[in-house]
Scaffold this active site. Structure first.
Site, mmCIF file in Angstrom:
data_model
loop_
_atom_site.group_PDB
_atom_site.id
_atom_site.type_symbol
_atom_site.label_atom_id
_atom_site.label_comp_id
_atom_site.label_asym_id
_atom_site.label_seq_id
_atom_site.Cartn_x
_atom_site.Cartn_y
_atom_site.Cartn_z
ATOM 1 N N ASN A 7 -43.982 -108.332 -11.453
ATOM 2 C CA ASN A 7 -43.254 -109.567 -11.754
ATOM 3 C C ASN A 7 -41.967 -109.587 -10.924
ATOM 4 O OD1 ASN A 7 -41.242 -111.262 -12.990
ATOM 5 N ND2 ASN A 7 -42.613 -111.487 -14.732
ATOM 6 N N ASP A 9 -39.628 -112.081 -10.816
ATOM 7 C CA ASP A 9 -38.622 -113.047 -11.290
ATOM 8 C C ASP A 9 -37.203 -112.621 -10.944
ATOM 9 O OD1 ASP A 9 -40.687 -114.413 -12.484
ATOM 10 O OD2 ASP A 9 -40.153 -113.871 -14.541
ATOM 11 N N HIS A 10 -36.935 -111.306 -11.097
ATOM 12 C CA HIS A 10 -35.536 -110.884 -10.966
ATOM 13 C C HIS A 10 -35.064 -110.763 -9.527
ATOM 14 C CE1 HIS A 10 -35.142 -111.035 -15.125
ATOM 15 N NE2 HIS A 10 -36.021 -110.075 -15.363
ATOM 16 N N ARG A 18 -26.096 -116.486 -6.445
ATOM 17 C CA ARG A 18 -25.238 -117.027 -5.393
ATOM 18 C C ARG A 18 -25.704 -118.383 -4.872
ATOM 19 N NH1 ARG A 18 -21.305 -113.741 -2.874
ATOM 20 N NH2 ARG A 18 -20.369 -112.661 -4.631
ATOM 21 N N HIS A 43 -42.635 -116.298 -13.389
ATOM 22 C CA HIS A 43 -42.478 -117.184 -14.544
ATOM 23 C C HIS A 43 -41.623 -118.375 -14.113
ATOM 24 C CE1 HIS A 43 -41.013 -117.509 -19.036
ATOM 25 N NE2 HIS A 43 -41.505 -118.646 -18.573
ATOM 26 N N ARG A 45 -39.685 -120.998 -15.275
ATOM 27 C CA ARG A 45 -39.108 -121.406 -16.563
ATOM 28 C C ARG A 45 -38.692 -122.869 -16.502
ATOM 29 N NH1 ARG A 45 -37.486 -116.695 -19.877
ATOM 30 N NH2 ARG A 45 -36.580 -118.267 -21.230
ATOM 31 N N ARG A 49 -34.140 -121.001 -14.138
ATOM 32 C CA ARG A 49 -33.016 -120.067 -13.975
ATOM 33 C C ARG A 49 -33.251 -119.038 -12.877
ATOM 34 N NH1 ARG A 49 -33.292 -116.586 -19.529
ATOM 35 N NH2 ARG A 49 -33.149 -118.665 -20.410
ATOM 36 N N HIS A 50 -34.509 -118.718 -12.589
ATOM 37 C CA HIS A 50 -34.740 -117.784 -11.480
ATOM 38 C C HIS A 50 -35.769 -118.349 -10.481
ATOM 39 C CE1 HIS A 50 -37.690 -116.505 -14.435
ATOM 40 N NE2 HIS A 50 -36.878 -115.701 -15.099
ATOM 41 N N GLU A 70 -46.707 -117.416 -15.031
ATOM 42 C CA GLU A 70 -46.347 -117.496 -16.455
ATOM 43 C C GLU A 70 -45.679 -118.835 -16.697
ATOM 44 O OE1 GLU A 70 -43.760 -114.358 -17.590
ATOM 45 O OE2 GLU A 70 -45.161 -112.797 -17.029
ATOM 46 N N THR A 100 -34.724 -112.945 -21.960
ATOM 47 C CA THR A 100 -36.072 -112.791 -21.403
ATOM 48 C C THR A 100 -37.041 -113.224 -22.497
ATOM 49 O OG1 THR A 100 -37.665 -111.207 -20.478
ATOM 50 C CG2 THR A 100 -36.153 -110.347 -22.132
ATOM 51 N N THR A 101 -38.336 -113.232 -22.191
ATOM 52 C CA THR A 101 -39.310 -113.679 -23.189
ATOM 53 C C THR A 101 -39.243 -112.770 -24.414
ATOM 54 O OG1 THR A 101 -40.674 -114.202 -21.282
ATOM 55 C CG2 THR A 101 -41.720 -114.385 -23.433
ATOM 56 N N GLU A 151 -52.601 -110.930 -23.239
ATOM 57 C CA GLU A 151 -51.668 -109.908 -22.771
ATOM 58 C C GLU A 151 -50.890 -109.442 -23.999
ATOM 59 O OE1 GLU A 151 -49.010 -110.941 -19.520
ATOM 60 O OE2 GLU A 151 -47.657 -109.284 -20.048
ATOM 61 N N HIS A 191 -44.298 -106.020 -20.851
ATOM 62 C CA HIS A 191 -42.940 -106.278 -21.344
ATOM 63 C C HIS A 191 -42.238 -104.981 -21.718
ATOM 64 C CE1 HIS A 191 -39.435 -108.382 -22.771
ATOM 65 N NE2 HIS A 191 -39.940 -109.446 -22.194
ATOM 66 N N GLY A 192 -41.167 -104.728 -21.000
ATOM 67 C CA GLY A 192 -40.343 -103.549 -21.288
ATOM 68 C C GLY A 192 -40.941 -102.242 -20.788
ATOM 69 N N GLY A 213 -42.013 -105.969 -14.542
ATOM 70 C CA GLY A 213 -41.010 -106.605 -13.699
ATOM 71 C C GLY A 213 -39.688 -105.872 -13.626
ATOM 72 N N HIS A 214 -38.931 -105.947 -14.698
ATOM 73 C CA HIS A 214 -37.524 -105.521 -14.654
ATOM 74 C C HIS A 214 -37.330 -104.095 -14.166
ATOM 75 C CE1 HIS A 214 -33.532 -104.395 -16.269
ATOM 76 N NE2 HIS A 214 -33.227 -105.597 -15.843
HETATM 77 N N1 PXP Z 1 -45.374 -110.091 -19.302
HETATM 78 C C1 PXP Z 1 -44.819 -111.259 -19.659
HETATM 79 C C2 PXP Z 1 -45.695 -112.278 -20.275
HETATM 80 C C3 PXP Z 1 -43.449 -111.518 -19.445
HETATM 81 O O1 PXP Z 1 -42.924 -112.692 -19.808
HETATM 82 C C4 PXP Z 1 -42.668 -110.533 -18.820
HETATM 83 C C5 PXP Z 1 -41.213 -110.792 -18.560
HETATM 84 O O2 PXP Z 1 -41.045 -111.790 -17.632
HETATM 85 C C6 PXP Z 1 -43.294 -109.337 -18.432
HETATM 86 C C7 PXP Z 1 -44.642 -109.125 -18.710
HETATM 87 C C8 PXP Z 1 -42.551 -108.261 -17.718
HETATM 88 O O3 PXP Z 1 -41.575 -107.745 -18.546
HETATM 89 P P1 PXP Z 1 -40.509 -106.742 -17.925
HETATM 90 O O4 PXP Z 1 -39.679 -107.543 -16.968
HETATM 91 O O5 PXP Z 1 -39.758 -106.264 -19.103
HETATM 92 O O6 PXP Z 1 -41.275 -105.667 -17.220
#
Ligand code: PXP
Length: 237
Positions: A7, A9-10, A18, A43, A45, A49-50, A70, A100-101, A151, A191-192, A213-214
């Site tokens: 992912n 997004d970040h 910026r 994602h 949104r 935002r990103h 997403e 975040t979600t 998921e 997630h996480g 992602g993160h």
């Molecule tokens: N899966 C979904 C559906 C998400 O919304 C996210 C966060 O954007 C992730 C996975 C990834 O989560 P993380 O950024 O914590 O790895």
């Protein structure tokens, strides 16, 4: 070994800080793929935002593996998704004020809305996954409305801080995997997940894909995205 979808997004979050054109998530996706990522997740949104609409359209042209979009279950997003036609869609809940979600999609509580959106996406031939908590009712309703995949939200597992809690959350995920299989749903998780906690999830054979992602993007600031993706691939295997 589960497939690893990155992912990005970040990467867009840093660019938006910026309002310039760097770093470009399109380049990040390209490097992640070169390092072995099996897919790219973004994602779009509602508040943009990103990730921006432009990113999604360019990624549709450039991603060679698999593009997972997403999105919230809204008419605007359905319109964009059915125009871009990513390889798959993941429906997620969305609140404007969240960082975040947070939590999975409440399929049970929003059955009509989610079901309509699933129908519209599937009518265009899109593969649809629903991001849900490890909960029996959510899984059963996902099957009932025709989702292809669920998921499983691993946030509570990732946040657990002692062994007993970690075991409990892992059990919940394992039980949900069994229920989803009985429902003939395909399985992803995310997630996480990070370099410390991913392995017990990657061990669950039936989970086909991990969406991360993160942790990967954070590490890539220090070691570069190719190295960060490679290290995560090793842990997933
Ligand atoms: N899966 C979904 C559906 C998400 O919304 C996210 C966060 O954007 C992730 C996975 C990834 O989560 P993380 O950024 O914590 O790895």
């Amino acid at each position: 070994m589960p497939k690893l979808n990155v992912n990005i997004d970040h990467v867009a979050t840093v660019r938006q800080a910026r309002g310039t054109n760097e770093p470009d998530p399109v380049f990040a996706a390209y490097l992640a793929e070169l390092a072995g990522a099996h897919g790219i997740v973004v994602h779009l949104r509602e508040d943009r935002r990103h990730v921006q609409d432009r990113d999604l359209y360019v990624l549709r042209e450039t991603v060679k593996t698999k593009l997972n979009m997403e999105m919230a279950a809204t008419n605007e997003m359905v319109r964009i998704a059915t125009d871009v036609l990513p390889d798959m869609i993941t429906l997620v809940p969305e609140k404007r004020e969240e960082l975040t979600t947070e939590g999975g999609l409440d399929v049970v509580g929003n059955l009509k809305t989610v079901s309509k959106v699933v129908d519209k996406l599937k009518a265009k031939g899109l593969f649809v996954s629903l991001f849900i908590d490890p909960d029996e009712q959510q899984i059963k309703k996902s099957e009932e409305i025709g989702a292809d995949m669920v998921e499983i939200h691993t946030g509570s597992y990732a946040e657990a801080r002692n062994e007993r809690k970690i075991e409990k959350e892992l059990k919940k995920i394992e039980n949900s995997v069994g229920i989803a299989l009985d429902c003939k749903l395909r399985l992803a998780a995310g997630h996480g997940l990070d370099y410390m906690n991913v392995e017990p999830i990657a061990w669950i054979e039936e989970i086909e894909e991990l969406n991360i992602g993160h942790s990967i993007i954070s590490r890539s600031v220090i070691v570069g995205i190719e190295e960060a993706v490679s290290e995560m691939l090793v842990l997933c295997s």
